[in-house]
Design a protein around this motif. Sequence first.
Motif: not given
Length: 969
Positions: A945-962
């Motif tokens: 879950l903490r890895k998910l937080y790290v991943a979702l906070t990398r983008a400046r504008h948009a993120t796509w999740v599968g």
Amino acid sequence: LIEASAGTGKTYTIAALYLRLVLGHGERGTVDLDAAYPPDVDMGFLEGAKPPQEATAFREALTPPKILVVTFTEAATLELRDRIRARLAEAAAFFRASAEAVEAGADLDAMVPGSVPDQDVVGGRSAEDAAPAGGDLAVLPKADPFLQGLRDAYPASQWSERAHTLQLAAEWMDESAISTIHGWCNRMLREHAFDSRGLFNQTLSTDTSELLAEACRDYWRNFCQGLPLEAARVLQGWWADPDALQKEVQSLLSDLDALSGEGQPPAEAIGEALQQRREQLQALKASWREGWIDELGCMLDAGREKPATSRKGKGGAEPVSEARHERAFPIGWLNGSKVKTTIQAQWLQLLRDWVDDADMAKPGLSETAMNRLTPDGLRDAFGKDVDAQDPALVAMLDHPALAAMAALPGRLAALPDGRQATLLHAARWIEARYRRARDQRSEMSFDDLLRQLAQALNADGGERLAERIRTQFPVAMIDEFQDTDPVQYSIFDRVYRVEKNCPEQALILIGDPKQAIYAFRGADIHTYLRAREATRGRHYTLDTNFRSSKAMVGAVNHVFEVAEQRPGGAFRFGAVSDDGHGAGAAASLPFLAVKAQGRKEIWQDTKYPGGAAPALVAWTMPEDAGNRLNAKTGHVSKGAYTAHYAEVTAREIARLLQAGADGQAGFASPVRLAEQPGHAGEGDSRRVSGVRPADIAVLVNSGREADAVRKALRAQGIRSVYLSEDESVYASPVVPPLLRWLQAAAEPANGRLLRAALGTALCGLDALQLERLVHDELHWEERVAQFQRYREIWRSQGVLPMVRHMLQDFGVVPRLLAQGGERQLTDLLHLSELLQQASTRLEGEHALVRYLQEQRDAPEGEREARRQRLESDDARVRVVTVHKSKGLEYPLVFLPFFCAVRPVEAKDALLRWHDADGRLRLVPGRSADDEIVAAADAERLGEDLRKLYVALTRARHATWVGLGALENL
């Protein structure tokens, strides 16, 4: 304790605190303490941390050598030193220019845009409003509100002096105490050798893997050779050779103290286990031997028998329960296609063979067969007209043989084998031999540095050592504190006495527990929580995100705010009470939404109405996607999930790049007034920059996922580059052909080695050229002479010039570039440089060949030197592991494999979890019960879950999740 959520300016805060410490900013020598924190200015760094009047300064101004800043990597150390140096120089220039402006009689309240690039004129109004007719305004370096407030906290008469102080500090940064934790510990042990009782001549070795390998070989010779045949076979089933043993022991060495017991030598452990195993096996087989096998046969035979025909025609098949009067088991319930007669006979015979052989541990039944002979398996074999709730069938399914078969795999896995005792004994013996070898050579590993300093601080005289360190570094700042392990924290706690909060010193811990994702390296979030408890009442939060757009920050906030409502909170550490206090406040890990400053540029994509592209896109897998869904469970296989989203990601990236080229997707940035036609402010005031490959990052969990998505990108004609923390250049595919080149150059007269070298893809010889080597003797002699020349170059100039000659002679560079092999070329040059460095301490060509072989087989050594260099990625999509992406940011981010998790299982070599007091516990997986496995898996889930937080906070504008319904999710 400063908690800095992702993108909230952690490095900015460290630099700001550094400036204040250098100036001694606070109640000493300031005109107005509140001036540095004006209420109408959003400071952005320490929200809600405006200091009270009596506690705004450290006891003295400090120089860079007295301010300790600790980071966890060499790269972070260099970056932080440069950032702080630049900040000091910027502040010095601002103070100096302000002083000069005052001396020139300029009005500091007038700030207008200046003509100097990246500079502003002092003041806050426009040029037309602020400038007097014909007057000149002083131009000052651009400054943020923090620097303005810092300047205004001092009288103008002191600005020149403060500028001088800041400039000296900037020039002093080469001697600053900014270091990695290991580098600082090494320095303390050297500089305080008497107090730490260390050796003066000890050296730090970055690669002690050979010493560990030798200790493992010693253990193998002493305890594993000469075992009885039966014990030797058991041992071979665990570890085929000393190298296999080393891999498993190495994972235990840093946590041996968390393991209980001393273990037993292999002969004793395996001997005792075999005896106990035989006894327990006999007990397991007893009931089967006494009639269960025959009863199973009767049960299946009865199920296959048809009910009496006389009962038919009265409303359907005869109730099974009415057939029980003359039989032991009900009849007519079995679907014969599920258990055929021949298969049934084979199964029963295999069970009899297992019972009759005292040494056979597992029956020869397949997993499918064993599952069929369980209550669930037979229930699945019922005929379509059979009533599963029939009392006779319910009673039949309660037969103890069926329950025993269901439990048999677990019972067999739990049989003693001596592995745990042997592994523990090996780990303790090898660690002692390994440590003794390092001591004999006066070498220290990185873990030794931490352990020795911690031991010195806790030994007699430790307080004297702590006092010396406090005097040397009155203030310490620990960056990325969430990645601290218990030993590291114990060192700083012993030196700075965290809970006492002594005013003559300062320890500032800066981190984000939501980004604690390095448990596999020993980082311990429970250590962070202990520090959080020790600093209760001294917590500050950076709560404004400066990285991402408001939409992106809002999307992430929404995801985790919803998760926070679940039991245990978003990160499974519980939530605090409404007032933020209470017994569980410090030990919890709540999610707190952050504010967003936003970005000037706007993400646009004409695929969406008005170009208003969403910040977060969640993909789902269609249920009709071929055989991707398991018809029974609805789960998706990991392979199908990976293949599907690799393809989907590549297609979407291709669409975005094409749309970017067509001007339909990109980032709209404001256009300055002077750049607009006619300066009239009419028309479009934004310039759109189309999406480029370098704007896109794909975050993955492993090299396998990276390979899948890069393959899909190649199919779309898109070039990519892979970045991973664990990627070693010695694992590159160019190592085998390079090794063959070196072997042939070392022995050019060896025909076998020379032919192997010439046959590599790097040489690029086609089939006809290779055939010519066999039939044309003169041509063969030319090739021999060619490699003899390479050997002469090697001996006279070194291996690097020789490899460069080879690359030129065989046309490797243009061929690889034409094939898109920039990575391979980069690796070849990097490997050549590493080999050139290694050759300075090795004798002869064969020694260097052996060195390359050893590094290829054991790529854990000098990580900084061995990490793969990256070719230019300006025109490439970046494929990055989540761990590598931490601390980085990208305009657009794809997270296609978020659901591909790996749960903890009992078969894992080692399970880690923490007890109720937060203490680390370890147990070999094969000896763990279900409760321990569940506890270890719960901690794994928390880190995911903490890895998910790290991943979702990398983008400046948009993120796509599968998203996908994987079985283990």
